[in-house]
Design a protein around this motif. Structure first.
Motif, PDB file in Angstrom:
ATOM      1  N   LEU A 168       0.850  -1.182   0.000  1.00  8.02           N
ATOM      2  CA  LEU A 168       0.000   0.000   0.000  1.00  8.02           C
ATOM      3  C   LEU A 168       0.889   1.235   0.000  1.00  8.02           C
ATOM      4  O   LEU A 168       1.900   1.285   0.709  1.00  8.02           O
ATOM      5  CB  LEU A 168      -0.890   0.011   1.249  1.00  8.02           C
ATOM      6  N   VAL A 169       0.539   2.241  -0.795  1.00 13.16           N
ATOM      7  CA  VAL A 169       1.268   3.506  -0.766  1.00 13.16           C
ATOM      8  C   VAL A 169       0.267   4.620  -0.489  1.00 13.16           C
ATOM      9  O   VAL A 169      -0.805   4.690  -1.109  1.00 13.16           O
ATOM     10  CB  VAL A 169       2.044   3.751  -2.088  1.00 13.16           C
ATOM     11  N   ALA A 177      -0.560   6.031   7.318  1.00  7.69           N
ATOM     12  CA  ALA A 177       0.859   6.190   6.977  1.00  7.69           C
ATOM     13  C   ALA A 177       1.795   5.615   8.023  1.00  7.69           C
ATOM     14  O   ALA A 177       2.872   5.106   7.687  1.00  7.69           O
ATOM     15  CB  ALA A 177       1.175   7.663   6.746  1.00  7.69           C
ATOM     16  N   ASP A 178       1.425   5.694   9.281  1.00 14.51           N
ATOM     17  CA  ASP A 178       2.321   5.246  10.349  1.00 14.51           C
ATOM     18  C   ASP A 178       2.023   3.830  10.830  1.00 14.51           C
ATOM     19  O   ASP A 178       2.650   3.358  11.791  1.00 14.51           O
ATOM     20  CB  ASP A 178       2.239   6.216  11.536  1.00 14.51           C
ATOM     21  N   ARG A 179       1.122   3.171  10.174  1.00 13.36           N
ATOM     22  CA  ARG A 179       0.804   1.800  10.550  1.00 13.36           C
ATOM     23  C   ARG A 179       1.893   0.853  10.067  1.00 13.36           C
ATOM     24  O   ARG A 179       2.406   1.001   8.941  1.00 13.36           O
ATOM     25  CB  ARG A 179      -0.535   1.402   9.929  1.00 13.36           C
ATOM     26  N   PRO A 180       2.259  -0.169  10.851  1.00  9.82           N
ATOM     27  CA  PRO A 180       3.245  -1.149  10.378  1.00  9.82           C
ATOM     28  C   PRO A 180       2.686  -2.056   9.289  1.00  9.82           C
ATOM     29  O   PRO A 180       3.430  -2.554   8.445  1.00  9.82           O
ATOM     30  CB  PRO A 180       3.595  -1.936  11.639  1.00  9.82           C
ATOM     31  N   SER A 181       1.370  -2.247   9.325  1.00  6.63           N
ATOM     32  CA  SER A 181       0.727  -3.075   8.306  1.00  6.63           C
ATOM     33  C   SER A 181      -0.766  -2.791   8.304  1.00  6.63           C
ATOM     34  O   SER A 181      -1.309  -2.235   9.280  1.00  6.63           O
ATOM     35  CB  SER A 181       0.986  -4.564   8.564  1.00  6.63           C
ATOM     36  N   VAL A 182      -1.431  -3.174   7.228  1.00 10.06           N
ATOM     37  CA  VAL A 182      -2.886  -2.996   7.114  1.00 10.06           C
ATOM     38  C   VAL A 182      -3.488  -4.253   6.513  1.00 10.06           C
ATOM     39  O   VAL A 182      -2.796  -5.058   5.880  1.00 10.06           O
ATOM     40  CB  VAL A 182      -3.255  -1.775   6.235  1.00 10.06           C
ATOM     41  N   ARG A 183      -4.792  -4.390   6.684  1.00 10.23           N
ATOM     42  CA  ARG A 183      -5.516  -5.454   6.014  1.00 10.23           C
ATOM     43  C   ARG A 183      -6.211  -4.872   4.790  1.00 10.23           C
ATOM     44  O   ARG A 183      -6.624  -3.700   4.791  1.00 10.23           O
ATOM     45  CB  ARG A 183      -6.530  -6.101   6.957  1.00 10.23           C
ATOM     46  N   VAL A 257       3.269   0.825   3.081  1.00  9.26           N
ATOM     47  CA  VAL A 257       2.754   0.040   4.203  1.00  9.26           C
ATOM     48  C   VAL A 257       2.522  -1.394   3.727  1.00  9.26           C
ATOM     49  O   VAL A 257       1.887  -1.614   2.684  1.00  9.26           O
ATOM     50  CB  VAL A 257       1.436   0.625   4.745  1.00  9.26           C
ATOM     51  N   ALA A 258       3.034  -2.352   4.487  1.00  8.79           N
ATOM     52  CA  ALA A 258       2.869  -3.764   4.118  1.00  8.79           C
ATOM     53  C   ALA A 258       1.456  -4.228   4.436  1.00  8.79           C
ATOM     54  O   ALA A 258       0.765  -3.671   5.296  1.00  8.79           O
ATOM     55  CB  ALA A 258       3.876  -4.609   4.889  1.00  8.79           C
ATOM     56  N   PHE A 259       1.030  -5.271   3.737  1.00  9.76           N
ATOM     57  CA  PHE A 259      -0.255  -5.897   4.026  1.00  9.76           C
ATOM     58  C   PHE A 259      -0.052  -7.023   5.038  1.00  9.76           C
ATOM     59  O   PHE A 259       0.965  -7.726   5.011  1.00  9.76           O
ATOM     60  CB  PHE A 259      -0.882  -6.450   2.748  1.00  9.76           C
TER      61      PHE A 259
END
Length: 294
Positions: A168-169, A177-183, A257-259
């Motif tokens: 994710l960009v 933006a500051d999350r280590p990862s998202v779903r 951000v990684a998934f």
């Protein structure tokens, strides 16, 4: 004019004695004399003046020495180049690429070729998409092309060089933006900036497939011609997007951000070449590019 006549001339010009020159050439003196007469007849000038202790060069002979040396040196270089090329170590290789992925990968690919074939002259050509790169390979404009898989054509061979996971960009001030990862499902309902729709757009297809794993279709607010433009618009806050790992594009306005999911669709970069290209240099280049870092 035969090269052996020039060779005999040069040896005699160095020795200035028929007997010694004939010995160096491993022939008898009469054949050497005949060769020099034959060369003089072809040129229409006298190359040597005879005297009791040997011969001396005439003005015409002195003028021929550097020219003959240049000719024979050029022949030696040509022989060396051709023989070296037979083993894939010389000649010119042009690689076509597209997009930010190609920009990131191409330096390493070319470094592998140069390391494996020090004599090769490498060059690059940039195109707007993988499809255009493939067209250039088929047309003979480039020897090899960096393309995104899946890609199939009956006249092209391909071999993977890198695996790319989705990322994710977002803009640097985006809530994610500051999350280590998202779903993936967290992106449902957000505005997307996506690659322009055209046949064979691997990145657009990947973006749609990633969103489909969460059961939604991305809401597209802007389409772009390339990844660079996508990053610019994402950085400006127009929307979010999905890109891939391996893109070495610096931008202080975006965050990657990684998934959380580890089973998402991915992409592969590959090199493509025309199957009917008989070049051994090309075979060696493909092997070098796909055998890992040099």
């Amino acid at each position: 004019m035969e090269l052996r006549l020039l060779q005999s001339f040069l040896v005699l010009s160095h020795e200035l004695h028929f007997g010694r020159a004939a010995a160096r050439l491993h022939i008898a003196q009469p054949p050497l004399t005949k060769q020099i007469h034959q060369l003089e007849k072809q040129l229409g000038v006298q190359l040597f003046e005879r005297h009791p202790r040997g011969v001396r060069l005439t003005t015409a002979g002195e003028a021929l020495v550097p020219e003959a040396e240049q000719i024979l040196n050029a022949v030696d270089r040509a022989v060396h180049t051709v023989r070296h090329a037979e083993h894939g170590g010389a000649g010119r290789l042009v690689l076509g690429y597209s997009g930010a992925t190609g920009t990131a990968l191409v330096p390493g690919l070319l470094r592998s070729v140069i390391t494996a074939q020090p004599g090769v002259d490498v060059d690059v050509k940039r195109y707007g998409s993988s499809s255009l790169v493939a067209d250039a390979v088929l047309a003979g404009e480039v020897d090899l092309g960096q393309v995104m898989l899946p890609f199939e054509h009956p006249d092209l061979g391909t071999r993977a060089v890198a695996q790319h996971q989705p990322l994710l960009v977002v803009a640097k001030d985006h809530p994610l933006a500051d999350r280590p990862s998202v779903r993936v499902e967290e992106l449902d309902g957000m505005d997307f900036v996506t690659p322009r729709r055209y046949s064979g757009s691997a990145l657009l297809q990947l973006l749609q497939e990633v969103c489909a794993t969460a059961g939604f279709t991305p809401r597209v607010v802007k389409e772009t011609p390339d990844t660079y433009t996508t990053l610019m618009l994402v950085g400006a806050g127009v929307g979010i997007s999905i890109v891939i790992t391996g893109i070495d594009v610096l931008s202080s306005e975006v965050r990657y951000v990684a998934f959380e999911q580890d089973n998402l669709p991915s992409l592969e970069s590959a090199v493509a070449w025309r199957k009917k290209n008989p070049s051994r240099r090309l075979d060696h280049a493909v092997t070098a590019m796909t055998s890992g870092p040099p």
